[in-house]
Write a protein that holds these residues in place. Structure first.
Motif, PDB file in Angstrom:
ATOM      1  N   LEU A 227      15.385  42.064 -33.036  1.00 32.57           N
ATOM      2  CA  LEU A 227      15.818  41.880 -31.748  1.00 32.57           C
ATOM      3  C   LEU A 227      17.515  41.649 -31.763  1.00 32.57           C
ATOM      4  O   LEU A 227      18.295  41.716 -30.715  1.00 32.57           O
ATOM      5  N   HIS A 228      18.056  41.378 -33.023  1.00 34.52           N
ATOM      6  CA  HIS A 228      19.319  40.893 -33.132  1.00 34.52           C
ATOM      7  C   HIS A 228      20.011  41.695 -34.437  1.00 34.52           C
ATOM      8  O   HIS A 228      20.309  41.287 -35.342  1.00 34.52           O
TER       9      HIS A 228
ATOM     10  N   HIS B 119      19.209  33.707 -32.018  1.00 36.02           N
ATOM     11  CA  HIS B 119      18.255  33.001 -32.945  1.00 36.02           C
ATOM     12  C   HIS B 119      18.106  34.218 -34.146  1.00 36.02           C
ATOM     13  O   HIS B 119      17.093  35.009 -33.699  1.00 36.02           O
ATOM     14  N   LEU B 120      18.704  34.105 -35.281  1.00 36.72           N
ATOM     15  CA  LEU B 120      18.352  35.328 -36.170  1.00 36.72           C
ATOM     16  C   LEU B 120      17.188  34.807 -37.051  1.00 36.72           C
ATOM     17  O   LEU B 120      17.311  33.928 -37.771  1.00 36.72           O
ATOM     18  N   THR B 121      16.325  35.678 -37.116  1.00 36.83           N
ATOM     19  CA  THR B 121      14.882  35.321 -37.721  1.00 36.83           C
ATOM     20  C   THR B 121      14.812  36.112 -39.081  1.00 36.83           C
ATOM     21  O   THR B 121      15.124  37.461 -39.254  1.00 36.83           O
ATOM     22  N   VAL B 122      14.733  35.301 -40.215  1.00 37.78           N
ATOM     23  CA  VAL B 122      14.806  35.952 -41.506  1.00 37.78           C
ATOM     24  C   VAL B 122      13.251  35.612 -42.237  1.00 37.78           C
ATOM     25  O   VAL B 122      13.016  34.410 -42.332  1.00 37.78           O
ATOM     26  N   PHE B 123      12.799  36.771 -42.435  1.00 41.60           N
ATOM     27  CA  PHE B 123      11.676  36.749 -43.508  1.00 41.60           C
ATOM     28  C   PHE B 123      11.980  36.936 -44.784  1.00 41.60           C
ATOM     29  O   PHE B 123      12.503  38.038 -45.131  1.00 41.60           O
TER      30      PHE B 123
ATOM     31  N   ALA C 123      10.816  39.932 -36.888  1.00 42.72           N
ATOM     32  CA  ALA C 123      12.075  39.599 -37.903  1.00 42.72           C
ATOM     33  C   ALA C 123      13.240  40.460 -37.745  1.00 42.72           C
ATOM     34  O   ALA C 123      13.242  41.504 -37.665  1.00 42.72           O
ATOM     35  N   ASP C 124      14.463  39.844 -37.838  1.00 41.67           N
ATOM     36  CA  ASP C 124      15.776  40.091 -37.818  1.00 41.67           C
ATOM     37  C   ASP C 124      15.982  40.914 -39.266  1.00 41.67           C
ATOM     38  O   ASP C 124      16.721  41.936 -39.524  1.00 41.67           O
ATOM     39  N   VAL C 125      15.664  40.226 -40.221  1.00 40.12           N
ATOM     40  CA  VAL C 125      16.198  40.777 -41.807  1.00 40.12           C
ATOM     41  C   VAL C 125      14.970  40.271 -42.583  1.00 40.12           C
ATOM     42  O   VAL C 125      13.895  39.384 -42.393  1.00 40.12           O
ATOM     43  N   VAL C 126      14.503  41.051 -43.436  1.00 41.79           N
ATOM     44  CA  VAL C 126      13.490  40.859 -44.854  1.00 41.79           C
ATOM     45  C   VAL C 126      13.979  41.198 -45.899  1.00 41.79           C
ATOM     46  O   VAL C 126      14.890  42.185 -45.958  1.00 41.79           O
TER      47      VAL C 126
ATOM     48  N   THR D 244      16.369  44.380 -45.782  1.00 41.57           N
ATOM     49  CA  THR D 244      16.446  45.664 -44.719  1.00 41.57           C
ATOM     50  C   THR D 244      16.395  44.943 -43.464  1.00 41.57           C
ATOM     51  O   THR D 244      16.069  43.714 -43.588  1.00 41.57           O
ATOM     52  N   VAL D 245      16.905  45.799 -42.370  1.00 46.12           N
ATOM     53  CA  VAL D 245      16.499  45.263 -41.020  1.00 46.12           C
ATOM     54  C   VAL D 245      15.449  45.900 -40.309  1.00 46.12           C
ATOM     55  O   VAL D 245      15.546  47.378 -40.396  1.00 46.12           O
TER      56      VAL D 245
END
Length: 470
Positions: A416-417, A178-182, A228-231, A410-411
Motif C-alpha cells: 500500500l505504501h 503505516h509501513l507494514t514489515v513482515f 505487507a509493504d516490505v518482506v 522485496t516490496v
C-alpha cells in the motif's frame, strides 16, 4: 478470545464506535486517540504506587515501569499525568505510538479482565515457553486495573482508536502512513533499530513490524492475502518459491535483494551437559549422547529449522558418519520444537534444554557460547555452495537442498505504501542499515545482491549488484 471477554467489551465498545461515528471528523482525532489509549494506562497508574522512570540497568531505585516499546518520555508522561482527572494532551510522536498500541492493548486487557473476574488482574509469567506478559507494559497495566476500571478505559480507548483508525481523512493527515514489515524472527533486533532511524527521517510514517518464521510470514501474503509493504526473510529462496507465482497462483513479487549472510550453529550455557568438554572437533559425538536435550525451530515454517537439518546432513557427509543426523535428532524431539528458535532461548537459559540450534548472529548478539562449525557444513560461506547442494531434506513444503544462507527483501506487488517501502529498503541497504546489520552479528552484503536487477526499483539500483552466478 473467551466468550466472557466479548461480553465485557461488547456494549461499551460498540457504544464507543457509535459515539465516534457522530463526532466531528476534523476535531483533533489523534489527540483524542492518544487520550483514549492513555486511559488504559491512566486508570492503572492511578491505583499504582508512584515510581520514578529511570533507564533500565542504571542502578537507580528499582528500575522503570516496564513499557519496553515506548521511550522513556512516554513513561514519564504517563506517570506524571495519570493522576490528573482530565486526560492529558501528548506530543505528536507519543500520540502516534499510543494510537498504534490501542487495538492491541484493548483486546489483550479485555481478555485478561474476563479471565480474572472482579479481582485485580495479576500478571502472567512465562511457563513452558508460552508467551506471557512478565516484563511488559501490560504487566504494569494488568496489576492495577479492576474490572470496572478496565471497562471504562476500554470504552475511552475505543473512541480514540476508532477516530484515529477509521476516519481516513483526519487520521491520515495526523498520523501519516503505516509501513507494514513482515520479517524473519532473527531480524527483530536490527530492524527495530532501523525502524527508529526510519521514523526519525520520516516522522509521518509509523513502522509496524511483524516477526516470525520466514515461510510463515510470506504465506500470510501468498495464502492468506494479507498486506505487507516490505518482506525480509532468512532464506532468499523463500521469496521466489512463494511470492513469484506458479501453477496458476497469484504473483506478489518479481525481484528481491540479498543484503546479509549468516551461518548455522548451536548455542549453550555453562549448565549444559558436556559444556566443559564440547569442541568443534567432538560436538557431533556429544550431541548424540543419551540425555542431551536439543531445541530447534520448525522446519515447515522457519528456514532455521530446515537449515539445521541440512547442516546435520552435511556433517554426516563431512565426517563420513552415516546416520549421524538421526542420532542427533533423537535428542531434538517435537516437544523441543517452536515456530522460531528464539522462542526457546528462555528454555536454554533455565536449563530445560542443553543446546539450541540457531543462527550465529544471535549467538554473537546475545553473547552466548556457541560452536564454531566448519564452513563446509555451516551454510555460511558462498565458496562452498556446490558442496551445500549435496544435502537435501524434505518438509511439508517439499524437498529443499542446501544453499548459502542469504537474507533477502522485496516490496510485494500489493504493497500500500510503495514509496515508503522503497525508502525503507534504501536505508537498509545503505551505510546506516549496513552498520545496524553488522552490529546484530550478521555479515552485510554490500553492495546487495539483486535478483532480476532490471526490475529492482531505480532508487535501489545504485545499492545493488547482479546476483552471483545468474
Amino acid at each position: 478470545m473467551p466468550e466472557d471477554a466479548i461480553s465485557v467489551i461488547s456494549t461499551p465498545w460498540m457504544g464507543a464506535l457509535s459515539a465516534a461515528s457522530t463526532m466531528t471528523p476534523r476535531s483533533e482525532p489523534t489527540v483524542t486517540a492518544a487520550a483514549g489509549s492513555a486511559a488504559i494506562i491512566s486508570a492503572a497508574a492511578r491505583n499504582a504506587p508512584r515510581r520514578r522512570c529511570v533507564p533500565r540497568g542504571s542502578g537507580q531505585g528499582k528500575g522503570p515501569i516496564a513499557i519496553p516499546s515506548w521511550r522513556m518520555d512516554a513513561c514519564r508522561e504517563t506517570t506524571a499525568k495519570a493522576s490528573y482527572r482530565s486526560l492529558p494532551t501528548y506530543d505528536p510522536s507519543l500520540t502516534r505510538r499510543l494510537a498504534r498500541k490501542s487495538w492491541q492493548v484493548i483486546m489483550r486487557v479485555a481478555t485478561r479482565v474476563a479471565e480474572c473476574g472482579g479481582h485485580r488482574l495479576a500478571p502472567r509469567r512465562f511457563s513452558g515457553g508460552a508467551e506471557g506478559c512478565c516484563g511488559t507494559g501490560l504487566n504494569f497495566v494488568a496489576m492495577h486495573l479492576t474490572r470496572q476500571a478496565a471497562i471504562a478505559a476500554l470504552t475511552a480507548a475505543g473512541v480514540g482508536a476508532s477516530r484515529a483508525l477509521f476516519m481516513p481523512g483526519a487520521a491520515q493527515a495526523a498520523t501519516g502512513d503505516h509501513l507494514t514489515v513482515f520479517a524473519a524472527g532473527t531480524l527483530a533486533a536490527p530492524l527495530r533499530a532501523l525502524d527508529e532511524r526510519f521514523e526519525r527521517l520520516y516522522p509521518q510514517t509509523i513502522v509496524q513490524p511483524q516477526f516470525g518464521g520466514s515461510v510463515k510470514m510470506v504465506k500470510q501474503i501468498s495464502d492468506l492475502h494479507e498486506i505487507a509493504d516490505v518482506v525480509a526473510v532468512a532464506d532468499y529462496r523463500v521469496i521466489p518459491k512463494y511470492l513469484f507465482g506458479s501453477a496458476g497462483r497469484q504473483a506478489y513479487a518479481d525481484w528481491y535483494v540479498g543484503f546479509a549472510s549468516n551461518a548455522v550453529t548451536l548455542i549453550y550455557t555453562q549448565r549444559s551437559k558436556y559444556a566443559d568438554r564440547i569442541t568443534p572437533e567432538n560436538w557431533y559425538d556429544l550431541l548424540a549422547q543419551p540425555g542431551v536435550a536439543i531445541g530447534r525451530s520448525n522446519p515447515d515454517t522457519d528456514p532455521s529449522g530446515y537449515q539445521f537439518l541440512l547442516m546435520l546432513e552435511l556433517a554426516a557427509l563431512h565426517y563420513r558418519l552415516p546416520g549421524l543426523s538421526d542420532r542427533i535428532l533423537a535428542n531434538a524431539p517435537l516437544a523441543n520444537v517452536r515456530d522460531t528458535e528464539t522462542e526457546l532461548i528462555p528454555a536454554l537459559q533455565s536449563g530445560q534444554i542443553d543446546y539450541l540450534a540457531i543462527y550465529r548472529s544471535t549467538a554473537l548478539e546475545q553473547g552466548f557460547e556457541y560452536l564454531r562449525l566448519p564452513p563446509q557444513i555451516d551454510l555460511g560461506n558462498a565458496r562452498y555452495a556446490s558442496l551445500y547442494r549435496r544435502a537435501s531434506v524434505t518438509t511439508k513444503n517439499g524437498t529443499l537442498t542446501g544453499a548459502p544462507i542469504v537474507y533477502a527483501a522485496t516490496v510485494p506487488a500489493n504493497a500500500l505504501h510503495v514509496a515508503s517501502a522503497r525508502s525503507y529498503l534504501a536505508l537498509l541497504l545503505g551505510p546506516e542499515g549496513t552498520e545496524v546489520v553488522r552490529r546484530a552479528g550478521l555479515e552485510p552484503i554490500t553492495p546487495a545482491f539483486a535478483w532480476a536487477p532490471d526490475r529492482v526499483p531505480v532508487a535501489l539500483r545504485s545499492l545493488t549488484r547482479p546476483w552471483p552466478g545468474v
